[in-house]
Design a protein around this motif. Sequence first.
Motif: not given
Length: 111
Positions: A55-57, A59-68, A73-81, A106-108
């Motif tokens: 389920t997380r994967k 949701l993550s794909a949907q967030v990434q698609a909306l951001r794209a 960017p595909r990756v948000e380092h601040g959020r990942e940290n 989740c993001r490859g």
Amino acid sequence: MTNVVDAASSATTSPAAEASESATPATSAPTIASIDEGRQLIDDIDIRIRALVATRKDLSAQVQALRAAAGGPRVEHGRENAIITAWADELGPRGAEIALAVLTLCRGNLP
Ligand SMILES: O=C(O)C(=O)C[C@]1(C(=O)O)C=C[C@@H](O)C=C1
């Protein structure tokens, strides 16, 4: 209380509201009477963990698609940290490793 997996199919409350409501801290384990009982409980937990990660994967794909779609960017380092820190605070260095594995799932792979 509805868990995040059930929340995804709920029609009465928004999935985001129910997922947030279910984000409770870890619970303590019951005392077991046998190895078989303990293994059954562990297998049940693993099934739920895998469903939550799936389920997380999604949701993550949907967030990434909306951001794209918004030109981000595909990756948000601040959020990942912040995510890695939360896992490390709860579970220690191995928790940080799990967070990295979940993020990679989740993001490859990172570019
Ligand atoms: O939260 C986001 O902005 C996401 O895109 C989700 C997510 C994640 O899977 O947690 C995935 C990629 C980003 O680099 C950060 C986090």
